[in-house]
Design a protein around this motif. Structure first.
Motif, short mmCIF file in Angstrom:
data_model
loop_
_atom_site.label_atom_id
_atom_site.label_comp_id
_atom_site.label_asym_id
_atom_site.label_seq_id
_atom_site.Cartn_x
_atom_site.Cartn_y
_atom_site.Cartn_z
N VAL A 91 0.85 -1.20 0.00
CA VAL A 91 0.00 0.00 0.00
C VAL A 91 0.88 1.25 0.00
CG1 VAL A 91 -1.69 1.31 1.34
CG2 VAL A 91 -1.96 -1.16 1.07
N ALA A 92 1.97 1.23 0.76
CA ALA A 92 2.88 2.38 0.79
C ALA A 92 3.50 2.62 -0.58
CB ALA A 92 3.98 2.14 1.83
N GLU A 93 3.92 1.57 -1.28
CA GLU A 93 4.50 1.72 -2.61
C GLU A 93 3.49 2.30 -3.59
OE1 GLU A 93 7.59 1.24 -3.99
OE2 GLU A 93 8.23 1.11 -1.90
N ILE A 94 2.25 1.83 -3.51
CA ILE A 94 1.20 2.34 -4.39
C ILE A 94 0.96 3.82 -4.12
CG2 ILE A 94 -1.26 2.19 -4.92
CD1 ILE A 94 -0.97 -0.88 -4.45
N LEU A 95 0.89 4.20 -2.85
CA LEU A 95 0.66 5.60 -2.50
C LEU A 95 1.82 6.48 -2.93
CD1 LEU A 95 -0.98 5.22 1.02
CD2 LEU A 95 -2.08 5.93 -1.11
N ARG A 96 3.04 5.98 -2.82
CA ARG A 96 4.20 6.76 -3.25
C ARG A 96 4.23 6.92 -4.77
NH1 ARG A 96 7.14 3.56 0.84
NH2 ARG A 96 7.34 4.94 2.63
N ALA A 97 3.77 5.92 -5.50
CA ALA A 97 3.80 5.96 -6.96
C ALA A 97 2.66 6.80 -7.53
CB ALA A 97 3.72 4.54 -7.52
N TYR A 98 1.62 7.05 -6.78
CA TYR A 98 0.43 7.74 -7.29
C TYR A 98 0.74 9.13 -7.84
CZ TYR A 98 -4.38 9.32 -7.63
OH TYR A 98 -5.56 9.81 -8.10
N PRO A 99 1.50 9.99 -7.15
CA PRO A 99 1.80 11.31 -7.73
C PRO A 99 2.56 11.21 -9.05
CG PRO A 99 2.32 11.30 -5.39
CD PRO A 99 2.01 9.89 -5.78
N LYS A 100 3.45 10.24 -9.17
CA LYS A 100 4.19 10.04 -10.42
C LYS A 100 3.23 9.63 -11.53
CE LYS A 100 8.32 8.56 -7.98
NZ LYS A 100 9.16 7.41 -7.67
N LEU A 101 2.28 8.79 -11.21
CA LEU A 101 1.28 8.36 -12.18
C LEU A 101 0.45 9.54 -12.67
CD1 LEU A 101 -0.28 6.10 -13.68
CD2 LEU A 101 -1.69 5.90 -11.63
N LEU A 102 0.03 10.40 -11.75
CA LEU A 102 -0.75 11.58 -12.13
C LEU A 102 0.06 12.52 -13.02
CD1 LEU A 102 -2.66 12.47 -8.85
CD2 LEU A 102 -3.55 11.36 -10.90
N ALA A 103 1.33 12.72 -12.70
CA ALA A 103 2.19 13.58 -13.51
C ALA A 103 2.36 12.99 -14.90
CB ALA A 103 3.55 13.77 -12.83
#
Length: 69
Positions: free
Chosen positions: A36-48
């Motif tokens: 879950v932490a990895e997914i949350l950390r990757a989310y801003p990169k995905l949005l960008a």
């Protein structure tokens, strides 16, 4: 000293999320919490990335129809 924790409560209408977390944790070879932490950390990169792709598509779409008139 007690460890701090966050509990994730998944409602019945989102019950597929627990299975997804389980699958991703096996795929990433991580604990559920780390997954879950990895997914949350990757989310801003995905949005960008999504924003950049949409801008590029908008520019190329504009070039296609700029000579249409």
């Amino acid at each position: 000293m007690r460890k701090q924790g966050i509990w994730l409560n998944i409602s019945s209408r989102n019950d597929d999320l627990s299975q997804l977390i389980e699958e991703y944790s096996e795929q990433f070879n991580l604990s559920k919490a780390d997954t879950v932490a990895e997914i949350l950390r990757a989310y801003p990169k995905l949005l960008a990335y999504k924003h950049r792709v949409m801008e590029q598509e908008s520019r190329s779409f504009g070039r296609i129809f700029s000579n249409a008139v």
